[in-house]
Structure formats: C-alpha cells, structure tokens
Motif scaffolding. Structure first.
Motif, short mmCIF file in Angstrom:
data_model
loop_
_atom_site.label_atom_id
_atom_site.label_comp_id
_atom_site.label_asym_id
_atom_site.label_seq_id
_atom_site.Cartn_x
_atom_site.Cartn_y
_atom_site.Cartn_z
N TYR A 156 -14.44 18.53 6.05
CA TYR A 156 -13.82 17.22 5.78
C TYR A 156 -13.71 17.03 4.26
O TYR A 156 -14.72 16.94 3.57
CB TYR A 156 -14.65 16.12 6.41
N LYS A 157 -12.48 16.99 3.76
CA LYS A 157 -12.23 16.74 2.33
C LYS A 157 -11.95 15.25 2.14
O LYS A 157 -10.91 14.75 2.57
CB LYS A 157 -11.05 17.58 1.84
N THR A 174 -15.39 14.62 -2.13
CA THR A 174 -16.66 14.65 -1.41
C THR A 174 -16.48 15.51 -0.16
O THR A 174 -15.58 15.25 0.64
CB THR A 174 -17.11 13.24 -1.00
N SER A 175 -17.31 16.55 -0.04
CA SER A 175 -17.23 17.44 1.12
C SER A 175 -18.19 16.96 2.19
O SER A 175 -19.39 16.82 1.93
CB SER A 175 -17.55 18.88 0.71
N MET A 189 -10.10 20.95 10.68
CA MET A 189 -10.16 20.63 9.26
C MET A 189 -9.48 19.27 9.05
O MET A 189 -8.35 19.05 9.53
CB MET A 189 -9.47 21.69 8.42
N SER A 190 -10.13 18.38 8.33
CA SER A 190 -9.60 17.02 8.16
C SER A 190 -9.68 16.59 6.70
O SER A 190 -10.38 17.22 5.88
CB SER A 190 -10.38 16.04 9.05
N TYR A 191 -8.99 15.52 6.40
CA TYR A 191 -9.00 14.96 5.05
C TYR A 191 -8.76 13.47 5.12
O TYR A 191 -8.27 12.94 6.13
CB TYR A 191 -7.94 15.63 4.18
N SER A 192 -9.08 12.80 4.05
CA SER A 192 -8.76 11.38 3.90
C SER A 192 -8.50 11.10 2.42
O SER A 192 -8.99 11.84 1.54
CB SER A 192 -9.92 10.50 4.40
N VAL A 193 -7.73 10.07 2.15
CA VAL A 193 -7.36 9.72 0.78
C VAL A 193 -7.61 8.24 0.58
O VAL A 193 -7.11 7.41 1.36
CB VAL A 193 -5.89 10.06 0.47
#
Length: 602
Positions: A156-157, A174-175, A189-193
């Motif tokens: 998670y990015k 932050t990982s 695999m995920s991300y948020s902004v």
C-alpha cells in the motif's frame, strides 16, 4: 564567406552540445498545474540500500503496473543516462488536488519465481525511488521477521502531496499493507493520494532533502544534547584549521626562503667580486651551479606537457563547476551536476591545448600534432576506459548503470567533434603566443653531472613525501565528499569546497617550491617531473584513504559495487593528482624563473 560559414557551423555545433548536455532550466509554467490536471508518478530504480550505485529498473522486480497505460514519452538528458536514471510510468491515475481513497490498481500473481525475487530483494534491503514533479521519493520493498524466515511485502503506497497555489512543493510516501509472501497467491497492490496545503515556497521545496545532521556528529547521550551546537561547528573548525595551516605554511615558507635566498644572493655576489684564482679555490655549491641545466627540457616532454595541459583544464573545470554550483542549485535537477561538468570540460578544451601546446613548444618539441592528440584524449581515454570496463560488469548484472550504445556514441562525438577541435585552437594559440623559450639562462649543450647526495634528497623520496601536506589540508572535506557520493546525502555547501580548493592549491604550491629548492640546492636540476609528481602524489594518499573508507565507513558488497567504487575512485584520485601536479609545476616554474632572473650569470 567560407570562413564565416565555418564559424557559423562551429557555433551551431557548440550550441547543440549545450542543449544536449546542460539541464534545461524548467520554465515557470512547466511546474504549474490546473485542478484535475494529470500528475505523473515516475518509477525510477530499485536496488540494495548499502550499494547505492547498484540499481536496476523498478519493474525488474515482479511489480505490476497500474491500469493507466498511455502517457507521452519522457526524454532523458545525457547526465541522467550516464547515472542510470530509468524513468518508467507507474500507471497510477493521479490528478492535481484530486484525492484518491485506497484503491487497488493491480494484482501480482505470486508464483515461486516471483516470490524468490521478492525474498532476495528483501534480504538485501532493496528499496526503490520514484519521482513526482521532479521531487524524489523513496520506499522500502519489504521486510523480514526477526528470525528471517518469513518475508513481507509492502503493498500500500500512501502518498501525501503538499501544494502551494498551483505548484507541488512536498511529497511524502508511507508504506503500509504488510503482506506475507506465500507462493501461488494473489497480492493486491493499492495506493491513495491525499492533498494538503503547504506554506513551503516552490524555490525552497528541496530544502527538506538537505540533511543538516550531515555535517554534525551524532550526540546519542541525552545528557549532552545541550552541547549539540558544538557538533554543528565541526565542519567550520576543520576549514578554519586548514586555513590557519595555510597561513602558517605560507608564512614559514616565505620567511625561510627569503632568508635563505638572501644569504644565497649575498654569497653569490661575494663570489662575483673575487678574482678567478680565488673563485677556483673557493668551494662553490648551491642552486646557481645548475643554471646551465635548470631550464633543460624535461624527459618525455610530450607526455609531460600533455599532463600539465590536462591538469590546467581539470583545475578550470573544478573552479567553474563549483562557481556554477554556488550560484545554481544543481542538486534540484537529475544529472545536472554531471551534465554541467561534461559541458564545462568540453568548453575548456582550449585551456588544455594552450598550456600543453605552449609548454611543448618551449621545450623544443616538433611533433605538436601528436602532443595535441595525447593532451586532448588523455583524460577522456582514462574515464571512458574505466567506464567501458565497469559497463561489462553492469551489463552482466543487467543494472541500470549499463551505459546505452547511443550514449556511448554521443560521448565519442563530443570527444571527436568538440573537444579535439577546441584543443587544436588552444594548441595553435599557445604555440604562437607563448611558445618561445625565453628562459633567463642559457642551456648548456652538455648536461652537467648530478653529484651524489643524501638519500632523503633523492627525487623519489621527495615525491613520496610531497603529497602528505596537501592531502592533510583536504582530509576532512574528502569524508564529506565521499559520503555525498557513495551514501544517500546531498552535498550543497559548495562555498566550503571552493575554499578547500584554494587551500589545496596554496599548500601544493608551497610544498613543491620547498621541495624544488632543496633539490636544486643539491645541484639536481631534474625539477620538472619532481615538482609535478611530488604534488601529484596527493592522489596516492587519497586512493589509500578510499580503501579505509570502503572497509570501515560503508557496508558495500558484491562485484559490481566494489568494481564501481574502486574503478571510479581511481579515476577521481588520478584526476586530482594530475590537477595538483599541474598547479605545483606552474607555481614552481614561476619560482625557478624568478630566482634565476635575479642572479647574475656569466
């Protein structure tokens, strides 16, 4: 008309070189965004933490790519290509001021081969680098448990982007989402902004990367934390000590030489008043006795003059690049320091030709074209030869540091079509403007025999001892420079570096003058090579220090990183030695000319 056309062609070629090499300063509108405008997340390289130069393409590990595929092509500069920058689009959909909740962008089909690749990366502490709006971001691939049996991947990015108006001024990663690596599973695999307002000015957005503790000693005991202000002055004190050493050395050398030379002049004047019989019965000794040989051409004048010309060029490049770095923040652009150094080196090629060509002409050299070729390609051949050797290892490792064929062709074109012609111009000017051997003393047809002397006055001993003081004047600064290049630090106090360069040159000239005076006083006129090599021996001590730094200050390992370290440290040390040798020779040459001008020679 033909001459005018040639000059136009030369100007076009030079401007094209500048456009290729120099980092084009970003236009004010290139770093501005409108709401909902696309913001690109570039994936750069991944590699072991302890081996900074051992980097690979990010997607050489079995990471998956985001769903967004289309994006305009990214053009690298020559400096980026040489430094192994491999920017690839992440595929993540990021828009200016548009927040994104945790979203899965792809899944990894984790088979045994992919798991083994991730496990190897985690065991070797791999981490990766990304870029958003030219701001670097670092993240760790994963971690192992305390026993080292189970390995976990960060999936998670969590991106937090700061903006000031319509510009991006801060990026944090932050990982999270630690997932155990189990074969034959699917890993999402995920991300948020998240966007937040920031008061950081656009011009100051790189200040967070300048680690203030870099020039401090760590204070681990809480009882003495109130004394941390002392550690902040360590670098200042080291420079101050070197500066005081310079003042003391210059004063000491000036006092000793002035008193000694005054006595020599008085003794020689007294000898001139004697008649021939008394002069024959007298015990003549000292540097005046070699006046007929002191300006004799050095052995191997072609190589010697090429080394002097190359050293003068390296000094010019160092001086100009430091000045540019003091004015412009070169660390804010990828590869800008290397690109600037290459451009300045090519542009200062006439300096090499002028000093090397004029010295070769003064020493009676006839094959000036061969000397020009040697002078022009001496440093490029050394650098390219080392890079060519390391490139084979990089290709074997499939590392991003492997130099592409197109980049090699570009470097060869710079050497052939820019450095060589400019060196030719400098050589012609040097031979015609200052190539006449206007020495204050005539050179005897038959060389004078060199008398026996004590062992510590031999040129070999003088050469070995000559580099100790110059190395001592830059010892502390070497640590900071090494750490900025081989570790994850940014060097930005170029005012210190300029002061250290000045101190190094002064100490080098003083030491070589003293060594040359002792040598001539022993009636040994082989001062040209001795003055050059005694100053150039600084390189030996710097290279010896690099061994200490490698084994005791770093945790580097592996064939590629070790070859890269010692290969380019040899290039750095040799270049520094050639520069110091040229500076020492130029200063000593002025001293020798001065003392023999003031003596009446029959």
């Amino acid at each position: 008309i033909m001459g005018s056309s040639r000059w136009k062609i030369a100007v076009v070629v030079f401007l094209s070189l500048a456009e290729l090499l120099l980092p084009i300063e970003a236009d004010e509108h290139e770093h501005t965004y409108t709401d909902k405008e696309e913001v690109v997340l570039w994936m750069n390289t991944v590699g072991p933490y302890h081996n900074r130069q051992e980097t690979y393409k990010y997607f050489s590990l079995p990471f998956c790519v985001g769903t967004k595929k289309t994006i305009s092509h990214y053009h690298e500069t020559l400096g980026e290509a040489l430094q192994g920058v491999e920017l690839e689009f992440s595929g993540l959909d990021i828009k200016f001021k548009d927040e994104v909740m945790q979203t899965t962008y792809c899944e990894i089909e984790l088979d045994k081969a992919k798991r083994d690749a991730f496990v190897y990366a985690i065991r070797n502490h791999y981490w990766y680098q990304m870029y958003i709006d030219d701001l670097p971001i670092w993240g760790i691939v994963g971690e192992a448990d305390e026993n080292g049996e189970d390995h976990y991947l960060w999936t998670y990015k969590k991106l937090e982007i700061g903006f000031n108006g319509n510009r991006i001024v801060d990026v944090n990663l932050t990982s999270e989402g630690k997932v155990k690596l189990v074969p034959n599973t699917r890993i999402a695999m995920s991300y948020s902004v998240k966007w937040k307002k920031s008061d950081v000015k656009f011009e100051d957005r790189f200040d967070k990367y300048l680690d203030p503790s870099f020039f401090q000693h760590r204070v681990t005991n809480n009882l003495f934390k109130h004394l941390s202000w002392i550690s902040q002055c360590i670098h200042w004190f080291s420079i101050f000590n070197s500066f005081m050493m310079v003042i003391f050395l210059v004063g000491l050398v000036s006092m000793i030489l002035m008193r000694t030379l005054r006595k020599d002049y008085a003794r020689y004047s007294k000898e001139e008043e004697m008649d021939d019989m008394d002069r024959d019965l007298g015990d003549e000794y000292g540097w005046k006795q070699v006046h007929g040989d002191v300006f004799r051409p050095s052995s191997h004048p072609m190589i010697f003059s090429s080394l002097i010309g190359s050293g003068c060029q390296i000094f010019s490049v160092s001086f100009i690049v430091i000045i540019v770095a003091m004015i412009e923040d070169l660390y804010t652009e990828r590869g800008s320091m290397l690109s600037t150094a290459i451009f300045v080196y090519a542009a200062t090629s006439p300096v090499n030709g002028y000093f090397g060509g004029s010295l070769y002409a003064k020493q009676g050299g006839r094959r000036w074209i061969k000397q020009m070729f040697i002078g022009a390609f001496l440093i490029p051949a050394m650098v390219c030869g080392t890079a060519f050797f390391i490139n084979f290892i990089a290709m074997y490792y499939h590392a991003s540091r492997a130099i592409p064929f197109g980049t090699m062709v570009a470097v060869c074109c710079i050497c052939l079509f820019v450095i060589l012609p400019l060196n030719l111009v400098g050589t012609i000017l040097g031979r015609n403007l200052s190539g006449q051997p206007n020495f204050p003393c005539r050179v005897n047809a038959v060389p004078r025999p060199i008398p026996e002397k004590k062992w510590f006055m031999e040129p070999a001993v003088i050469v070995c001892l000559g580099g100790i003081l110059p190395f001592g004047s830059i010892f502390i600064e070497m640590y900071f420079i090494f750490t900025s290049f081989w570790a994850y630090k940014i060097y930005y106090v170029y005012g210190f570096m300029m002061l250290v360069l000045v101190i190094l040159c002064i100490v080098t000239v003083c030491v070589t003058i003293v060594c040359t005076y002792f040598l001539l006083n022993a009636e040994d006129y082989r001062w040209q090579w001795t003055s050059f090599l005694s100053a150039a021996s600084t390189a030996v001590y710097v290279y010896m220090y690099s061994f200490y730094y490698y084994f005791f200050k770093t945790k580097m390992y592996g064939l590629f990183q070790t070859s890269f370290y010692f290969g380019y440290m040899a290039v750095f040390s040799t270049s520094l030695g050639i520069m110091c040798g040229a500076v020492g020779y130029v200063g000593t040459s002025a001293f020798v000319r001065k003392i023999y001008t003031n003596v009446k020679i029959d």
